[in-house]
Design a protein around this motif. Sequence first.
Motif, PDB file in Angstrom:
ATOM      1  N   ARG A 150      83.664  35.465   7.423  1.00 34.86           N
ATOM      2  CA  ARG A 150      84.342  34.550   8.331  1.00 34.86           C
ATOM      3  C   ARG A 150      83.367  33.474   8.801  1.00 34.86           C
ATOM      4  NH1 ARG A 150      85.259  33.773  13.710  1.00 34.86           N
ATOM      5  NH2 ARG A 150      83.804  35.432  14.236  1.00 34.86           N
ATOM      6  N   ILE A 154      74.188  30.215  10.489  1.00 35.68           N
ATOM      7  CA  ILE A 154      73.311  29.912   9.364  1.00 35.68           C
ATOM      8  C   ILE A 154      73.908  30.390   8.044  1.00 35.68           C
ATOM      9  CG2 ILE A 154      71.073  30.430   8.326  1.00 35.68           C
ATOM     10  CD1 ILE A 154      69.963  30.692  11.153  1.00 35.68           C
ATOM     11  N   CYS A 155      74.227  31.694   8.002  1.00 35.47           N
ATOM     12  CA  CYS A 155      74.664  32.274   6.740  1.00 35.47           C
ATOM     13  C   CYS A 155      76.089  31.851   6.394  1.00 35.47           C
ATOM     14  CB  CYS A 155      74.562  33.797   6.804  1.00 35.47           C
ATOM     15  SG  CYS A 155      75.043  34.592   5.292  1.00 35.47           S
ATOM     16  N   THR A 156      76.959  31.884   7.394  1.00 36.00           N
ATOM     17  CA  THR A 156      78.361  31.596   7.086  1.00 36.00           C
ATOM     18  C   THR A 156      78.544  30.129   6.694  1.00 36.00           C
ATOM     19  OG1 THR A 156      78.788  31.305   9.438  1.00 36.00           O
ATOM     20  CG2 THR A 156      79.243  33.452   8.520  1.00 36.00           C
ATOM     21  N   GLU A 191      83.894  39.732   2.617  1.00 38.81           N
ATOM     22  CA  GLU A 191      84.838  38.870   3.329  1.00 38.81           C
ATOM     23  C   GLU A 191      84.066  38.229   4.457  1.00 38.81           C
ATOM     24  OE1 GLU A 191      87.995  41.524   4.365  1.00 38.81           O
ATOM     25  OE2 GLU A 191      88.669  41.701   2.285  1.00 38.81           O
ATOM     26  N   PHE A 232      80.369  43.747  14.576  1.00 40.44           N
ATOM     27  CA  PHE A 232      79.948  42.545  13.846  1.00 40.44           C
ATOM     28  C   PHE A 232      79.274  41.555  14.792  1.00 40.44           C
ATOM     29  CE2 PHE A 232      82.986  42.559   9.984  1.00 40.44           C
ATOM     30  CZ  PHE A 232      82.493  43.787   9.635  1.00 40.44           C
ATOM     31  N   ARG A 283      71.638  38.485   6.538  1.00 39.40           N
ATOM     32  CA  ARG A 283      72.791  38.783   7.385  1.00 39.40           C
ATOM     33  C   ARG A 283      73.559  39.942   6.770  1.00 39.40           C
ATOM     34  NH1 ARG A 283      70.422  36.208  10.466  1.00 39.40           N
ATOM     35  NH2 ARG A 283      70.979  34.260  11.492  1.00 39.40           N
ATOM     36  N   ALA A 284      74.104  40.791   7.641  1.00 37.40           N
ATOM     37  CA  ALA A 284      74.820  41.973   7.184  1.00 37.40           C
ATOM     38  C   ALA A 284      76.278  41.643   6.880  1.00 37.40           C
ATOM     39  CB  ALA A 284      74.755  43.042   8.268  1.00 37.40           C
ATOM     40  N   TYR A 285      76.776  42.122   5.752  1.00 36.80           N
ATOM     41  CA  TYR A 285      78.210  42.000   5.440  1.00 36.80           C
ATOM     42  C   TYR A 285      78.718  43.292   4.846  1.00 36.80           C
ATOM     43  CZ  TYR A 285      77.585  37.230   6.652  1.00 36.80           C
ATOM     44  OH  TYR A 285      77.274  36.118   7.381  1.00 36.80           O
ATOM     45  N   SER A 286      79.843  43.734   5.359  1.00 38.19           N
ATOM     46  CA  SER A 286      80.435  44.961   4.847  1.00 38.19           C
ATOM     47  C   SER A 286      81.007  44.705   3.461  1.00 38.19           C
ATOM     48  CB  SER A 286      81.558  45.411   5.769  1.00 38.19           C
ATOM     49  OG  SER A 286      81.058  45.549   7.074  1.00 38.19           O
TER      50      SER A 286
HETATM   51  C1  FAD Z   1      77.031  46.075  10.130  1.00 39.13           C
HETATM   52  C2  FAD Z   1      77.559  44.670  10.139  1.00 39.13           C
HETATM   53  C3  FAD Z   1      78.556  44.312   9.249  1.00 39.13           C
HETATM   54  C4  FAD Z   1      79.048  43.013   9.227  1.00 39.13           C
HETATM   55  N1  FAD Z   1      80.038  42.696   8.349  1.00 39.13           N
HETATM   56  C5  FAD Z   1      80.558  41.452   8.353  1.00 39.13           C
HETATM   57  C6  FAD Z   1      81.639  41.108   7.467  1.00 39.13           C
HETATM   58  O1  FAD Z   1      82.104  41.914   6.662  1.00 39.13           O
HETATM   59  N2  FAD Z   1      82.135  39.857   7.514  1.00 39.13           N
HETATM   60  C7  FAD Z   1      81.643  38.914   8.394  1.00 39.13           C
HETATM   61  O2  FAD Z   1      82.152  37.773   8.391  1.00 39.13           O
HETATM   62  N3  FAD Z   1      80.633  39.211   9.249  1.00 39.13           N
HETATM   63  C8  FAD Z   1      80.079  40.450   9.242  1.00 39.13           C
HETATM   64  N4  FAD Z   1      79.042  40.746  10.107  1.00 39.13           N
HETATM   65  C9  FAD Z   1      78.477  39.676  10.937  1.00 39.13           C
HETATM   66  C10 FAD Z   1      77.409  38.912  10.131  1.00 39.13           C
HETATM   67  O3  FAD Z   1      76.325  39.767   9.864  1.00 39.13           O
HETATM   68  C11 FAD Z   1      76.824  37.684  10.843  1.00 39.13           C
HETATM   69  O4  FAD Z   1      76.355  38.045  12.099  1.00 39.13           O
HETATM   70  C12 FAD Z   1      77.823  36.565  11.021  1.00 39.13           C
HETATM   71  O5  FAD Z   1      78.440  36.277   9.784  1.00 39.13           O
HETATM   72  C13 FAD Z   1      77.155  35.305  11.554  1.00 39.13           C
HETATM   73  O6  FAD Z   1      76.073  34.920  10.727  1.00 39.13           O
HETATM   74  P1  FAD Z   1      75.530  33.435  10.668  1.00 39.13           P
HETATM   75  O7  FAD Z   1      74.205  33.454   9.995  1.00 39.13           O
HETATM   76  O8  FAD Z   1      76.552  32.534  10.077  1.00 39.13           O
HETATM   77  O9  FAD Z   1      75.404  33.025  12.177  1.00 39.13           O
HETATM   78  P2  FAD Z   1      74.074  32.903  13.035  1.00 39.13           P
HETATM   79  O10 FAD Z   1      73.249  31.797  12.553  1.00 39.13           O
HETATM   80  O11 FAD Z   1      73.473  34.236  13.150  1.00 39.13           O
HETATM   81  O12 FAD Z   1      74.652  32.471  14.441  1.00 39.13           O
HETATM   82  C14 FAD Z   1      75.942  32.829  14.871  1.00 39.13           C
HETATM   83  C15 FAD Z   1      76.502  31.836  15.879  1.00 39.13           C
HETATM   84  O13 FAD Z   1      76.783  32.526  17.038  1.00 39.13           O
HETATM   85  C16 FAD Z   1      75.855  32.222  18.032  1.00 39.13           C
HETATM   86  N5  FAD Z   1      75.365  33.530  18.418  1.00 39.13           N
HETATM   87  C17 FAD Z   1      74.371  34.260  17.858  1.00 39.13           C
HETATM   88  N6  FAD Z   1      74.287  35.445  18.475  1.00 39.13           N
HETATM   89  C18 FAD Z   1      75.225  35.445  19.440  1.00 39.13           C
HETATM   90  C19 FAD Z   1      75.641  36.388  20.417  1.00 39.13           C
HETATM   91  N7  FAD Z   1      75.065  37.605  20.516  1.00 39.13           N
HETATM   92  N8  FAD Z   1      76.662  36.070  21.237  1.00 39.13           N
HETATM   93  C20 FAD Z   1      77.275  34.866  21.154  1.00 39.13           C
HETATM   94  N9  FAD Z   1      76.918  33.940  20.244  1.00 39.13           N
HETATM   95  C21 FAD Z   1      75.915  34.230  19.410  1.00 39.13           C
HETATM   96  C22 FAD Z   1      74.834  31.322  17.439  1.00 39.13           C
HETATM   97  O14 FAD Z   1      74.393  30.353  18.348  1.00 39.13           O
HETATM   98  C23 FAD Z   1      75.602  30.725  16.290  1.00 39.13           C
HETATM   99  O15 FAD Z   1      76.384  29.631  16.715  1.00 39.13           O
HETATM  100  C24 FAD Z   1      78.539  42.049  10.125  1.00 39.13           C
HETATM  101  C25 FAD Z   1      77.531  42.416  11.019  1.00 39.13           C
HETATM  102  C26 FAD Z   1      77.057  43.700  11.058  1.00 39.13           C
HETATM  103  C27 FAD Z   1      75.978  44.046  12.021  1.00 39.13           C
END
Ligand code: FAD
Lengths: 367, 193
Positions: A203, A209-211, A201, A367, A184-187
Amino acid sequence: MLITLLVSIAVISLISVFLSLLMVIADATIGNYGVVKITINEGIRDLEVLGGQPLLRSLQQEGIFIPSACGGRGSCGLCKVKVVEGGGEYLPTELPFISEEERAQQIRLSCQVKVKNDIAIEIPEELFYVKEFSTTVEKIRNLTHDIKEVTLRLIDPGEITIKAGQYIQFVVPEYEDLDEEVYRAYSVASPPGDATHVELEIRLVPGGICTTYVHEHLKEGDTVTINGPYGDFYLRESDAPIIFIAGGSGMAPIKSILLDMEKNANPRSAQYFFGARSKRDLFLLDEMKALESSIPNFSFVPALSEPLGEDNWEGEVGLITDVVRKNVSDAQASEAYLCGSPGMIDACIKVLTDLGVSEDRIFYDKF
Amino acid sequence: MHNFAIFFASIFTGNILLTTYLGMCSFLSVSKELKTSLGLGAAVVFVMATTTPLNWMVYQWLLIPFGLEYLRFIVFIIVIAAFVQLTEMALERYSEGLYQALGIFLPLITVNCAILGASLFMVIREYTLATSFFFGLGSGIGWALAIVAMAGIRQKLKSAKIPPGLEGPGITLVIAGFMAMAFMGFSGMIALT
Ligand SMILES: Cc1cc2nc3c(=O)[nH]c(=O)nc-3n(C[C@H](O)[C@H](O)[C@H](O)COP(=O)(O)OP(=O)(O)OC[C@H]3O[C@@H](n4cnc5c(N)ncnc54)[C@H](O)[C@@H]3O)c2cc1C
Ligand code: FES
């Protein structure tokens, strides 16, 4: 009786052995593509790899990391790479992620393209500098009820070269129901000046999954693997006034940029609009206020969209788009840097173009 | 003559999907789009037409002589899995076009129960080698026909108003039931024995 038993065991084993042997032979003949060559950017780098694997994996094994979030299952669409030659036809699994334009340019999903013969690809040069780092968690603290600040100390390699505003990928190991690493990408929120640490940081996304891993399982002292840096969200060199807009964890890259500006005593005029729902979603207010005096021409404008009675909020109220519209009059010469949810960014781009910022001067990370 | 009767009977009167409801899982999940269901259908035709006679040989020449008929379930499954795997590897290597059209669907159907079902029916009904081939081919075509018809209907269904509780698999099962009834119209023609 015993004989029947033995015969059946023998026959079953015989069949299984025969078929396994067949598979082994097939693997070594039909499935063996030998050593093939990957030519990158017209020969800037040549790799020799064993054929038969997905391009993404082959590159990874040679230390070239293409951004990807799904671990190669073809569900995130991030792993795009331009395949100039030898990629074969598009697979049905790629098509949902590839636009007409990209198709014309031979952009492919590198996790789906298999390297079966010599292949030529083009990738952004910065990807050569992407490395994998092993780190330990030095500190975890709560910024708000749902955002945690995670500070990682780099172990191997011990230093990272990064531009303020770029991001890294966090490798989530197998845990609970997760049976495969995901990325997963985080700034990065810490400034480039501190090359031995990476501060994130994060959220909490319910069910994410990651958070969930970071918020509920990760502890200080744990080992974390990251790779990076990636991204083109960094401050462009110019004298133009800057408009920063962020919401929630979108604070991270902007904080890094601001700290970098502080260090360089950057004289550009800069306004930073930070949107949150109510006071409990605000964080780092004191740090940002302090930057107003240590960065020559900087002002910080936090805004709440739904302040609660007990917040006693005296600052700006309203959607961040309205607050920007109210506080910015002439933005024709400005550059804008946005970070937050896709919805927020799209709305802000509209407001900014209305205010006269040209679209090629609006930079953002969704994000 | 008998072979052709079996061939047509297994397509229409004894359609393996609509009369025995075998191969339901992929039938329900892959019938959303016409193009993919065509590909999957073609893959099933190929695999059934080849594995049924293949399993016939294994059964007649290996299992019967050793008196191991009761092992047929597990042996058939292993044979099907290995065969499908080999075919996929060969297609990927030697024919990009075929791999595109068929190959990517092969892993999906290794565990398709209709394919094992065809091999088991071939045993129960005591077919000869040639009949097994025609039976496998016909059953495959029948299955493909059913999934393609279903995909056609489901594409129309996208614009239909469906009661919330029935969306997705629910309405698909109801439609499969109607299709089965429609296919019963063929049942007077030829019997599948
Ligand atoms: C360049 C970049 C920088 C980022 N920087 C940060 C940062 O600094 N801090 C930060 O907190 N996050 C950041 N993010 C977001 C981060 O990468 C993850 O996407 C986010 O934290 C969720 O990851 P996860 O594995 O917890 O959730 P996932 O397991 O990926 O799932 C997210 C949740 O949302 C639902 N979901 C998935 N995709 C969608 C969608 N398109 N629309 C609606 N619901 C959806 C899923 O069902 C699940 O409940 C960044 C993303 C990018 C692309
Ligand atoms: S890595 Fe996610 S689509 Fe390729």
